[in-house]
Scaffold this active site. Structure first.
Site, PDB file in Angstrom:
ATOM      1  N   ALA A 189       0.226  -1.152   0.309  1.00 16.30           N
ATOM      2  CA  ALA A 189       0.030   0.548  -0.324  1.00 16.30           C
ATOM      3  C   ALA A 189       0.862   1.357  -0.350  1.00 16.30           C
ATOM      4  CB  ALA A 189      -1.138   0.285   1.169  1.00 16.30           C
ATOM      5  N   LEU A 229       1.349   5.405  -2.038  1.00 18.37           N
ATOM      6  CA  LEU A 229       0.820   6.058  -3.290  1.00 18.37           C
ATOM      7  C   LEU A 229       1.929   6.196  -4.531  1.00 18.37           C
ATOM      8  CD1 LEU A 229      -0.897   9.293  -1.571  1.00 18.37           C
ATOM      9  CD2 LEU A 229      -2.057   7.730  -2.792  1.00 18.37           C
ATOM     10  N   SER A 248      11.917  -0.240  -5.313  1.00 17.92           N
ATOM     11  CA  SER A 248      11.697  -0.010  -6.898  1.00 17.92           C
ATOM     12  C   SER A 248      12.317   0.311  -7.207  1.00 17.92           C
ATOM     13  CB  SER A 248      10.385   1.654  -6.413  1.00 17.92           C
ATOM     14  OG  SER A 248      11.024   2.004  -8.355  1.00 17.92           O
ATOM     15  N   TYR A 256       7.811  10.529  -4.205  1.00 18.55           N
ATOM     16  CA  TYR A 256       7.937   9.074  -4.066  1.00 18.55           C
ATOM     17  C   TYR A 256       8.984   8.256  -4.428  1.00 18.55           C
ATOM     18  CZ  TYR A 256       6.769   5.050  -6.439  1.00 18.55           C
ATOM     19  OH  TYR A 256       6.801   3.341  -6.119  1.00 18.55           O
ATOM     20  N   LYS A 276      10.626   5.946  -1.217  1.00 21.35           N
ATOM     21  CA  LYS A 276      10.908   4.150  -0.966  1.00 21.35           C
ATOM     22  C   LYS A 276      12.228   3.981  -0.522  1.00 21.35           C
ATOM     23  CE  LYS A 276       7.140   2.847  -2.914  1.00 21.35           C
ATOM     24  NZ  LYS A 276       6.065   2.040  -2.677  1.00 21.35           N
ATOM     25  N   ARG A 315      14.100   0.494 -20.714  1.00 19.65           N
ATOM     26  CA  ARG A 315      13.599  -0.272 -18.944  1.00 19.65           C
ATOM     27  C   ARG A 315      13.403  -2.052 -19.381  1.00 19.65           C
ATOM     28  NH1 ARG A 315      14.422   3.961 -18.176  1.00 19.65           N
ATOM     29  NH2 ARG A 315      12.721   5.604 -18.234  1.00 19.65           N
TER      30      ARG A 315
HETATM   31  P1  NAD Z   1      -1.558   0.585  -6.673  1.00 18.33           P
HETATM   32  O1  NAD Z   1      -2.251   1.715  -6.592  1.00 18.33           O
HETATM   33  O2  NAD Z   1      -2.376  -0.300  -7.874  1.00 18.33           O
HETATM   34  O3  NAD Z   1      -1.541  -0.055  -5.201  1.00 18.33           O
HETATM   35  C1  NAD Z   1      -1.625   0.313  -4.582  1.00 18.33           C
HETATM   36  C2  NAD Z   1      -3.296   0.382  -3.574  1.00 18.33           C
HETATM   37  O4  NAD Z   1      -2.725   1.056  -2.085  1.00 18.33           O
HETATM   38  C3  NAD Z   1      -4.006   0.899  -3.807  1.00 18.33           C
HETATM   39  O5  NAD Z   1      -4.828  -0.382  -3.637  1.00 18.33           O
HETATM   40  C4  NAD Z   1      -4.570   1.544  -2.781  1.00 18.33           C
HETATM   41  O6  NAD Z   1      -6.247   2.025  -2.286  1.00 18.33           O
HETATM   42  C5  NAD Z   1      -3.868   1.292  -1.315  1.00 18.33           C
HETATM   43  N1  NAD Z   1      -3.401   2.370  -0.659  1.00 18.33           N
HETATM   44  C6  NAD Z   1      -2.697   3.303  -0.804  1.00 18.33           C
HETATM   45  N2  NAD Z   1      -2.626   3.988  -0.179  1.00 18.33           N
HETATM   46  C7  NAD Z   1      -2.878   3.462   1.269  1.00 18.33           C
HETATM   47  C8  NAD Z   1      -2.854   3.441   3.208  1.00 18.33           C
HETATM   48  N3  NAD Z   1      -2.602   4.536   2.971  1.00 18.33           N
HETATM   49  N4  NAD Z   1      -4.004   2.337   3.566  1.00 18.33           N
HETATM   50  C9  NAD Z   1      -5.019   1.442   2.993  1.00 18.33           C
HETATM   51  N5  NAD Z   1      -4.412   1.460   1.775  1.00 18.33           N
HETATM   52  C10 NAD Z   1      -3.622   1.998   0.339  1.00 18.33           C
HETATM   53  O7  NAD Z   1       0.091   0.398  -6.962  1.00 18.33           O
HETATM   54  P2  NAD Z   1       0.939  -0.677  -7.164  1.00 18.33           P
HETATM   55  O8  NAD Z   1       1.101  -0.502  -9.482  1.00 18.33           O
HETATM   56  O9  NAD Z   1      -0.348  -2.496  -6.976  1.00 18.33           O
HETATM   57  O10 NAD Z   1       2.074  -0.680  -6.157  1.00 18.33           O
HETATM   58  C11 NAD Z   1       2.551  -2.029  -5.232  1.00 18.33           C
HETATM   59  C12 NAD Z   1       3.544  -1.047  -4.762  1.00 18.33           C
HETATM   60  O11 NAD Z   1       4.821  -1.322  -5.863  1.00 18.33           O
HETATM   61  C13 NAD Z   1       3.236   0.593  -4.242  1.00 18.33           C
HETATM   62  O12 NAD Z   1       4.284   0.196  -3.227  1.00 18.33           O
HETATM   63  C14 NAD Z   1       4.045   1.149  -5.375  1.00 18.33           C
HETATM   64  O13 NAD Z   1       4.866   1.974  -5.068  1.00 18.33           O
HETATM   65  C15 NAD Z   1       5.406   0.375  -6.137  1.00 18.33           C
HETATM   66  N6  NAD Z   1       5.770  -0.176  -7.023  1.00 18.33           N
HETATM   67  C16 NAD Z   1       5.355  -0.190  -8.055  1.00 18.33           C
HETATM   68  C17 NAD Z   1       5.793  -0.543  -9.602  1.00 18.33           C
HETATM   69  C18 NAD Z   1       4.585   0.122 -10.988  1.00 18.33           C
HETATM   70  O14 NAD Z   1       5.005   0.333 -11.643  1.00 18.33           O
HETATM   71  N7  NAD Z   1       3.180  -0.444 -10.640  1.00 18.33           N
HETATM   72  C19 NAD Z   1       7.389  -0.138  -9.586  1.00 18.33           C
HETATM   73  C20 NAD Z   1       7.634  -0.649  -8.196  1.00 18.33           C
HETATM   74  C21 NAD Z   1       6.836  -0.390  -7.026  1.00 18.33           C
HETATM   75  C1  WQD Z   2       7.793   3.656 -19.189  1.00 12.53           C
HETATM   76  C2  WQD Z   2       8.998   4.222 -20.665  1.00 12.53           C
HETATM   77  C3  WQD Z   2       8.453   6.500 -20.311  1.00 12.53           C
HETATM   78  C4  WQD Z   2       4.148   6.753 -21.104  1.00 12.53           C
HETATM   79  C5  WQD Z   2       8.021   4.209 -13.425  1.00 12.53           C
HETATM   80  C6  WQD Z   2       8.350   5.146 -12.024  1.00 12.53           C
HETATM   81  C7  WQD Z   2       9.367   3.862 -11.692  1.00 12.53           C
HETATM   82  C8  WQD Z   2       8.789   3.061 -11.907  1.00 12.53           C
HETATM   83  C9  WQD Z   2       7.966   2.510 -12.507  1.00 12.53           C
HETATM   84  C10 WQD Z   2       7.277   3.483  -9.445  1.00 12.53           C
HETATM   85  C11 WQD Z   2       9.985   5.483 -20.342  1.00 12.53           C
HETATM   86  C12 WQD Z   2       7.730   5.897 -21.834  1.00 12.53           C
HETATM   87  C13 WQD Z   2       5.784   6.630 -20.707  1.00 12.53           C
HETATM   88  C14 WQD Z   2       4.123   7.199 -22.600  1.00 12.53           C
HETATM   89  C15 WQD Z   2       7.034   6.939 -23.589  1.00 12.53           C
HETATM   90  N1  WQD Z   2       7.248   2.737 -10.424  1.00 12.53           N
HETATM   91  N2  WQD Z   2       6.913   6.896 -21.807  1.00 12.53           N
HETATM   92  N3  WQD Z   2       4.987   7.216 -23.391  1.00 12.53           N
HETATM   93  O1  WQD Z   2       9.438   5.381 -16.085  1.00 12.53           O
HETATM   94  O2  WQD Z   2      10.520   4.167 -16.354  1.00 12.53           O
HETATM   95  O3  WQD Z   2       9.067   4.241 -14.182  1.00 12.53           O
HETATM   96  O4  WQD Z   2       7.499   3.150 -12.695  1.00 12.53           O
HETATM   97  O5  WQD Z   2       8.188   2.354  -8.438  1.00 12.53           O
HETATM   98  O6  WQD Z   2       9.854   4.132 -10.096  1.00 12.53           O
HETATM   99  O7  WQD Z   2       9.334   6.406 -12.269  1.00 12.53           O
HETATM  100  O8  WQD Z   2       7.894   3.656 -16.382  1.00 12.53           O
HETATM  101  O9  WQD Z   2       5.680   3.411 -17.409  1.00 12.53           O
HETATM  102  O10 WQD Z   2       5.801   5.881 -16.646  1.00 12.53           O
HETATM  103  O11 WQD Z   2       7.526   4.714 -18.801  1.00 12.53           O
HETATM  104  O12 WQD Z   2       7.246   7.269 -24.232  1.00 12.53           O
HETATM  105  O13 WQD Z   2       2.705   8.181 -22.669  1.00 12.53           O
HETATM  106  O14 WQD Z   2       8.245   4.709 -21.656  1.00 12.53           O
HETATM  107  O15 WQD Z   2       9.679   7.836 -20.796  1.00 12.53           O
HETATM  108  O16 WQD Z   2      11.170   6.035 -21.195  1.00 12.53           O
HETATM  109  P1  WQD Z   2       9.340   4.320 -15.830  1.00 12.53           P
HETATM  110  P2  WQD Z   2       6.787   4.479 -17.514  1.00 12.53           P
END
Ligand code: NAD
Ligand code: WQD
Length: 349
Positions: free
Chosen positions: A84, A86, A127, A152, A156, A234
């Site tokens: 959980a 943002l 992340s 953000y 992390k 990526r």
């Molecule tokens: P997501 O937003 O789909 O899921 C997060 C969930 O947590 C949501 O359902 C939201 O309602 C809940 N939430 C947020 N704050 C809360 C709170 N205070 N109390 C209770 N519930 C809460 O995100 P996701 O893509 O599933 O990501 C999950 C985790 O992985 C996050 O910590 C995110 O930072 C990390 N992460 C995601 C990515 C990505 O690209 N999706 C990449 C790297 C790391």
């Molecule tokens: C991927 C590539 C964009 C949208 C993010 C967070 C990272 C992690 C994963 C949480 C990049 C390009 C994107 C578009 C594009 N999340 N792009 N047109 O930025 O690698 O990573 O999500 O921890 O912290 O920063 O992911 O999916 O936004 O972009 O060309 O409309 O696609 O420039 O090269 P990113 P992304």
């Protein structure tokens, strides 16, 4: 074990619950306040697994509710997988206080409960953003972290540090931070996938929503990087591979004989893929066409990042199975479900 999944209604949390239910005997319970998800996710999980997972609609930043409405009621918890948070990088720049409050207070309150209720294991969603613009590729867990560009990203890095420091103080407690690269794709049934509230920020949901006409334009952010086709590289990792790594990480924490109270693992495929390769994979996997335009670089983007995943392969015995084509196909199958729901079919949005 009895496992608490926080953020269980979210993208990665829901797929991880499916993997836990399908591949282990653990009991699983979720906390999610639906700030970025919908309660219907638990219907989808039930449709796929045949099991209804209980969710508590609690905000993790409310310590008393967390303690009284969850831990006092549910009894002993063996492990927590903490998703959980943002997660929108751009929004975090606009709303830093909300991001630090939500992500850090949520984590601290959970750790207070870990102390009070003697939880043994903790897995934190970190992340690849903690590596920033790394000097060498692929990045290993030893690659120095950099000061993140966004609030953000800071949450992390700070979250990892809090967990590392906490782990040192608690005998019998062990924890892992999993550094995800770019999670993509959906469950193979096409019944569960990514559905962020509002306009998505990440490439793959932008592509699938654009292909469905939900979004009006698709722009490639920059084709003048020093990469094989000029677009950024990526490491796109299938969400079901990410999900399974959590099951393996729980096993690792439970079985490890040496005492390693805190460890970090990269979760990526080890393969760097350009933006244009992602778009071509979508076209190949779905047989659809995509009109896109080339735009300027997006501020804060790095040219290239991908993982060395040897540590997770060797220690967790993690073997990511899915390709980028699998990810694009399942992401599209999920989008088709969403399209049906939008047109009044039975699936809930
Ligand atoms: P997501 O937003 O789909 O899921 C997060 C969930 O947590 C949501 O359902 C939201 O309602 C809940 N939430 C947020 N704050 C809360 C709170 N205070 N109390 C209770 N519930 C809460 O995100 P996701 O893509 O599933 O990501 C999950 C985790 O992985 C996050 O910590 C995110 O930072 C990390 N992460 C995601 C990515 C990505 O690209 N999706 C990449 C790297 C790391
Ligand atoms: C991927 C590539 C964009 C949208 C993010 C967070 C990272 C992690 C994963 C949480 C990049 C390009 C994107 C578009 C594009 N999340 N792009 N047109 O930025 O690698 O990573 O999500 O921890 O912290 O920063 O992911 O999916 O936004 O972009 O060309 O409309 O696609 O420039 O090269 P990113 P992304």
């Amino acid at each position: 074990m009895k496992i608490l999944v926080t953020g269980g209604a979210g993208y990665i949390g829901s797929h991880t619950i499916i993997d836990i239910v399908e591949n282990t005997n653990h009991e699983v319970v979720s906390i999610d306040n639906f700030s970025n998800s919908e309660p219907e996710t638990f219907e989808r999980i039930e449709q796929i697994t045949g099991k209804r997972v209980k969710n508590y609609d609690i905000d993790l930043t409310a310590y008393n509710s967390l303690k009284e409405l969850f831990f006092e009621k549910e009894g002993p918890i063996d492990g927590i997988i903490h998703f959980a948070a943002l997660k929108a990088v751009g929004e975090s720049v606009e709303k830093p206080v909300e991001y630090y409050h939500n992500n850090l207070n949520g984590m601290l309150n959970l750790l207070k409960c870990v102390q009070k209720y003697k939880v043994k294991h903790f897995i934190f969603s970190s992340s690849c953003t903690v590596y920033g613009n790394a000097d060498m590729q692929p990045v290993t867990e030893e690659t120095p972290t950099k000061l993140p560009e966004s609030p953000y990203g800071y949450t992390k890095l700070i979250g990892e540090n809090i967990l590392r420091d906490f782990s040192k103080t608690k005998a019998g407690f062990s924890a892992i931070s999993l550094r995800y690269f770019n999670p993509v794709g959906a469950h193979s049934s096409g019944l569960n996938g990514e559905l962020p509230k509002g306009r998505p920020n990440n490439l793959v949901p932008i592509v699938t929503q654009y292909a469905s006409g939900w979004i009006e334009d698709l722009t490639v952010y920059g084709d003048d990087y020093e990469t094989r086709d000029g677009t950024a590289i990526r490491d796109y990792i299938h969400v079901m591979d990410i999900a399974h790594a959590h099951v393996l990480a729980l096993e690792y924490l439970e079985n490890q004989i040496e005492s390693k109270p805190y460890e970090v693992f990269n979760l990526g495929t080890g393969i760097g893929v350009t933006v244009l390769e992602v778009l071509n994979s979508f076209i190949k996997a779905t047989g659809m066409n995509l009109d896109y335009q080339i735009g300027k670089r997006r501020s804060g983007d790095v040219a290239c990042i991908y993982a060395n995943n040897s540590k997770a392969r060797n220690s967790l015995h993690w073997d990511p199975k899915y390709t980028i084509d699998d990810a694009m196909l399942t992401a599209w199958q999920w989008q088709e479900q969403l399209n049906k729901a939008k047109h009044g079919d039975t699936v809930h949005l």
